[in-house]
Design an enzyme around this catalytic site. Structure first.
Site, PDB file in Angstrom:
ATOM      1  N   GLU A   1       0.875  -1.176   0.000  1.00 27.53           N
ATOM      2  CA  GLU A   1       0.000   0.000   0.000  1.00 27.53           C
ATOM      3  C   GLU A   1       0.912   1.225   0.000  1.00 27.53           C
ATOM      4  O   GLU A   1       1.585   1.508   0.986  1.00 27.53           O
ATOM      5  CB  GLU A   1      -0.903   0.002   1.235  1.00 27.53           C
TER       6      GLU A   1
ATOM      7  N   CYS B   1      -1.778   8.887   3.115  1.00 29.29           N
ATOM      8  CA  CYS B   1      -1.697   8.468   1.716  1.00 29.29           C
ATOM      9  C   CYS B   1      -2.993   8.796   0.982  1.00 29.29           C
ATOM     10  O   CYS B   1      -2.990   8.988  -0.236  1.00 29.29           O
ATOM     11  CB  CYS B   1      -1.385   6.976   1.620  1.00 29.29           C
TER      12      CYS B   1
END
Length: 497
Positions: free
Chosen positions: A266, A300
């Protein structure tokens, strides 16, 4: 703009609670034990001269010993009946819940975010974990019709084995629990290395595991890059899950190639919010800023670009500036703070450098664009919420992840141009689209190249939905939700006469 922000009234100096000795060296076989690496110190980013805790990193030999113990524990844990496993995990969740006040404090002291935000992170982490634990009770596999007379065809799933997890500093409990919960629910054992900047929350999770889980099922090694390399590159590992930057993700990819372990990455994002049309510009600005400035932009999934129709650009920028200048920066342990510091000195330097590059490329500074010195934490790593307007699409601030409280505003004339701007980056994590036009929404849903798409709200994911990205934002199965099963289990086809 910074002089204007510095005129705000900040609370007086306050004292932070001590968190000394919260971090133990290595959680091995159900107890804290010594490690044999170097000594590292954890500092408070609001007061960088204050040591929160000290610990010893795990050496390569420590990591190997820990992985061997995890392999031995897996032989038993994988065979635990599903309801017995679920009961143990439910007790584990209860023990974490009892520790949430301490976990939230650890997050604020190490990462910097305001205490209310840390509590919200801890609560969401527990909510996601409890959903993940229920997944072990759901049917898995399939029983398709046989293709030959007298045969029954089956597809079954088994736990993968020992999972190695490496987590970042921005979400010290949410990201670790996003890996721990599904790994244990599907019968794996896990060894986790939290960020060397924010290990306290994982230490408290391990304390909860010591009370509720069999020894060796969850283990913790502390350290920096050397410890991470020893962990993800080990042949004792069957799956590696990493959350962090694209650059480090590439290194993990290479390290795992030798063992051919299953991989879940990720990585970063350069997430856009497209404002096509709206009835309430202030509501749209509020949704965007909430998604952009949480965790001081160190997410993120943070909105980093605002791609707005030219007819709405001026009122939207004005509304964004108003919200940015209302932020209250300071020590997150004090009441009333709405934004904390950047966690590391390197990250603060990067944000400052990228804003300077954006201005040099022709962007217009509407507010912010400088370091801050709030009265209650004058030495802290604070950066003003920043709005850059008229940002050239080819500039670094329009294309690269900043990971700070900075919004880049770009204008457009046609929907096709807007979607092209959304997709004109190597990232593909998440995006938002604000519009009352059904056809425009459909075009966004079908054409935006991101793993997660949000309509008329910020980039806030639900606790039971798949989480992940495409392009350079992710590799492997999405985490959270049923799709995580593809990483945490192996698939087997059975032909049964």
């Amino acid at each position: 703009p910074c002089r204007k922000l510095l005129q705000r009234n900040y609370p007086a100096n306050g004292s932070c609670k001590s968190m000394s000795n919260i971090v133990r060296d290595r959680f091995f076989n159900g107890r804290w034990t010594a490690a044999h690496g170097s000594v590292l110190e954890v500092f408070n980013p609001a007061h960088p001269d204050r040591v929160v805790s000290r610990y010893t990193t795990s050496s390569p030999a420590d990591v190997d010993e820990t992985l061997q113990a995890a392999s031995e524990a897996f032989r038993t844990w994988r065979c635990v009946p599903v309801f017995e496993r679920y009961t143990a995990l439910t007790n584990f969740a209860a023990a974490i819940e009892a520790a949430l006040p301490d976990i939230a404090q650890a997050i604020t002291l190490e990462q910097g975010k305001p205490l209310a935000e840390a509590r919200a992170e801890a609560g969401k982490a527990l909510q996601e974990a409890r959903f993940a634990f229920t997944q072990c009770l759901q049917p898995s596999g399939a029983a398709p019709m046989g293709a030959r007379p007298g045969f029954r065809d089956l597809v079954i799933r088994r736990p993968r084995g020992v999972i190695a997890a490496v987590t970042p500093w921005n979400f010290p409990i949410l990201t670790p629990m996003r890996k721990i919960a599904p790994a244990l629910a599907w019968g794996n054992c896990i060894v986790i290395k939290p960020s060397e900047f924010t290990p306290g929350a994982v230490a408290l999770i391990a304390d909860a595991a010591a009370q509720t889980l069999p020894a060796g099922v969850l283990q913790v090694v502390n350290g920096a890059a050397e410890t991470a390399r020893s962990l993800v590159g080990s042949p004792r590992v069957q799956g590696v899950t990493f959350t962090g930057s694209i650059a480090t993700g590439r290194q993990v990819y290479v390290a795992v190639a030798e063992s051919l372990a299953e991989l879940s990455l990720e990585l970063g994002g350069k997430n856009a919010a497209v404002v096509h049309d709206c009835d309430d510009i202030d509501a749209v600005a509020s949704a965007i800023m909430g998604a952009a400035m949480q965790c001081a932009g160190q997410r993120c999934t943070a909105i980093s670009r605002v791609i707005v129709h030219e007819s709405l650009r001026t009122p939207l920028v004005n509304a964004l500036v108003q919200i940015a200048e209302a932020a209250v920066l300071g020590d997150g342990m004090l009441p009333g703070m709405t934004m904390g510091p950047l966690t590391t000195a390197a990250q603060l330097d990067k944000v400052e450098q990228m804003v300077a590059e954006g201005l040099q490329a022709g962007a217009l500074l509407r507010t912010g664009g400088c370091r801050m010195q709030p009265d209650n934490a004058r030495e802290g790593r604070f950066y003003a919420p920043t709005i850059l307007d008229a940002v050239p699409p080819s500039s670094s601030v329009a294309r690269e992840e900043i990971f700070g409280p900075v919004l880049s505003v770009l204008g457009y004339d046609s929907l096709e141009q807007a979607i092209r701007l959304v997709n004109d980056v190597p990232h593909g994590l998440t995006s938002s689209f604000f519009s009352n036009d059904y056809r425009a929404v459909r075009n966004f849903m079908e054409q935006a190249q991101t793993g997660m798409l949000h309509v008329n709200h910020g980039t806030v994911p639900d606790s039971h939905m798949p989480f992940g990205g495409i392009g350079q934002s992710g590799v492997g199965a999405y985490s959270v939700g049923a799709s995580a099963q593809a990483f945490y289990t192996t698939e087997h086809v059975v032909y049964l006469p």
